[in-house]
Design a protein around this motif. Sequence first.
Motif, PDB file in Angstrom:
ATOM      1  N   ASP A  84       6.541  66.962  16.509  1.00  0.00           N
ATOM      2  CA  ASP A  84       5.296  67.494  15.985  1.00  0.00           C
ATOM      3  C   ASP A  84       4.437  67.895  17.184  1.00  0.00           C
ATOM      4  OD1 ASP A  84       3.021  67.898  14.185  1.00  0.00           O
ATOM      5  OD2 ASP A  84       2.278  65.994  14.974  1.00  0.00           O
ATOM      6  N   ALA A  85       3.407  68.686  16.954  1.00  0.00           N
ATOM      7  CA  ALA A  85       2.566  69.149  18.065  1.00  0.00           C
ATOM      8  C   ALA A  85       1.224  68.419  18.109  1.00  0.00           C
ATOM      9  CB  ALA A  85       2.347  70.653  17.959  1.00  0.00           C
ATOM     10  N   MET A  96      16.473  64.416  14.561  1.00  0.00           N
ATOM     11  CA  MET A  96      15.378  63.438  14.675  1.00  0.00           C
ATOM     12  C   MET A  96      14.059  64.190  14.709  1.00  0.00           C
ATOM     13  SD  MET A  96      14.547  60.795  17.843  1.00  0.00           S
ATOM     14  CE  MET A  96      15.712  59.530  17.330  1.00  0.00           C
ATOM     15  N   MET A  97      13.067  63.681  13.966  1.00  0.00           N
ATOM     16  CA  MET A  97      11.714  64.229  13.975  1.00  0.00           C
ATOM     17  C   MET A  97      10.771  63.168  14.498  1.00  0.00           C
ATOM     18  SD  MET A  97       9.781  66.840  13.364  1.00  0.00           S
ATOM     19  CE  MET A  97       7.988  67.062  13.402  1.00  0.00           C
ATOM     20  N   ILE A  98       9.952  63.535  15.482  1.00  0.00           N
ATOM     21  CA  ILE A  98       9.031  62.614  16.141  1.00  0.00           C
ATOM     22  C   ILE A  98       7.614  63.090  15.894  1.00  0.00           C
ATOM     23  CG2 ILE A  98       8.326  61.634  18.362  1.00  0.00           C
ATOM     24  CD1 ILE A  98      11.216  62.479  19.336  1.00  0.00           C
ATOM     25  N   LYS A 113       3.258  60.854   6.571  1.00  0.00           N
ATOM     26  CA  LYS A 113       3.432  61.694   5.385  1.00  0.00           C
ATOM     27  C   LYS A 113       4.180  62.990   5.691  1.00  0.00           C
ATOM     28  CE  LYS A 113       0.706  63.967   1.726  1.00  0.00           C
ATOM     29  NZ  LYS A 113       1.115  65.359   2.007  1.00  0.00           N
ATOM     30  N   SER A 114       3.906  63.597   6.837  1.00  0.00           N
ATOM     31  CA  SER A 114       4.451  64.921   7.117  1.00  0.00           C
ATOM     32  C   SER A 114       5.631  64.925   8.077  1.00  0.00           C
ATOM     33  CB  SER A 114       3.352  65.832   7.694  1.00  0.00           C
ATOM     34  OG  SER A 114       2.351  66.091   6.737  1.00  0.00           O
ATOM     35  N   ASP A 115       5.655  63.991   9.012  1.00  0.00           N
ATOM     36  CA  ASP A 115       6.693  64.001  10.036  1.00  0.00           C
ATOM     37  C   ASP A 115       7.842  63.045   9.742  1.00  0.00           C
ATOM     38  OD1 ASP A 115       5.190  65.816  11.627  1.00  0.00           O
ATOM     39  OD2 ASP A 115       3.997  64.155  12.408  1.00  0.00           O
ATOM     40  N   VAL A 116       7.512  61.849   9.261  1.00  0.00           N
ATOM     41  CA  VAL A 116       8.507  60.783   9.183  1.00  0.00           C
ATOM     42  C   VAL A 116       9.209  60.729   7.827  1.00  0.00           C
ATOM     43  CG1 VAL A 116       8.895  58.300   9.366  1.00  0.00           C
ATOM     44  CG2 VAL A 116       7.301  59.438  10.933  1.00  0.00           C
ATOM     45  N   PHE A 155       7.983  57.412  14.227  1.00  0.00           N
ATOM     46  CA  PHE A 155       6.530  57.394  14.073  1.00  0.00           C
ATOM     47  C   PHE A 155       5.884  57.006  15.393  1.00  0.00           C
ATOM     48  CE2 PHE A 155       2.693  55.002  12.262  1.00  0.00           C
ATOM     49  CZ  PHE A 155       1.951  56.158  12.085  1.00  0.00           C
ATOM     50  N   VAL A 156       4.964  57.862  15.877  1.00  0.00           N
ATOM     51  CA  VAL A 156       4.193  57.590  17.082  1.00  0.00           C
ATOM     52  C   VAL A 156       2.718  57.576  16.674  1.00  0.00           C
ATOM     53  CG1 VAL A 156       3.821  58.212  19.491  1.00  0.00           C
ATOM     54  CG2 VAL A 156       5.900  58.976  18.328  1.00  0.00           C
ATOM     55  N   PRO A 157       2.143  56.420  16.377  1.00  0.00           N
ATOM     56  CA  PRO A 157       0.772  56.373  15.867  1.00  0.00           C
ATOM     57  C   PRO A 157      -0.226  56.968  16.855  1.00  0.00           C
ATOM     58  CG  PRO A 157       1.859  54.237  15.637  1.00  0.00           C
ATOM     59  CD  PRO A 157       2.729  55.081  16.514  1.00  0.00           C
TER      60      PRO A 157
END
Length: 236
Positions: free
Chosen positions: A11-12, A173-175, A180-183, A195-197
């Motif tokens: 994600d950006a 893999m999505m980071i 809600k949108s990435d994971v 998930f990277v809070p």
Amino acid sequence: MTHSITTIAFDADDTLWHNERFFKLTQDHFASLLADYVEGPDLMGRLLEAERRNILHYGFGIKGFVLSMIETALDITDGRVPQHVIRDLVETGKDMLAHPIELLPHAREAVEIAKVFGRVLIITKGDLLHQERKVAQSGLGDLFDGVEIVSDKVAKTYTRIFDAAGDGAARGMMIGNSMKSDVRPMIDAGGWGVFVPHDLSWDIEHAEEPTDHPRFRKIDDLGQLPDLLSDLSKTG
């Protein structure tokens, strides 16, 4: 590589660079402009309602946010909001669009190490022109094998992208900082969701963590990504 992951996407906004804090600062300014009409918490609730309604009309991003602020200001004041307030909100939106990119810690290193493990993408949502500009200004653009700017992030979005740019979502893999949108939608598509809070998050992006799912991982920051990828490659 020995592990099944062959394509890694980031994600950006608020994953690679700061974003939400500029929205929070603007919300504080918005509250000060309308302080004579409504208290801050009530105003923020009305603004969030407007944003939820307007996503289908305007999509995600600063332009829709500014229009939602204007709509809320008109509703709160029964159409009597002073002209200078509307002008102020428009100019504030322009300032947000022009704000320079500030990378989050370890962003470049995380993308560089990801390239060792496979193809690397950006998958972000929002206004096409603005997101393209941010990618270019970030200095990271040349590191990516592809950039996808989408209207929303759901499971079928990830299925389409990873089928086209990789070896399918199951090997992807999505980071990102949005559960809600990435994971969750990436996991629903059959891939890994990391998930990277971020300290700040938009209420609309909240969702429960799929803590029991074997393809869910959580790291404190991007500095922990190399160890995660290394561990997964050993167990794959």
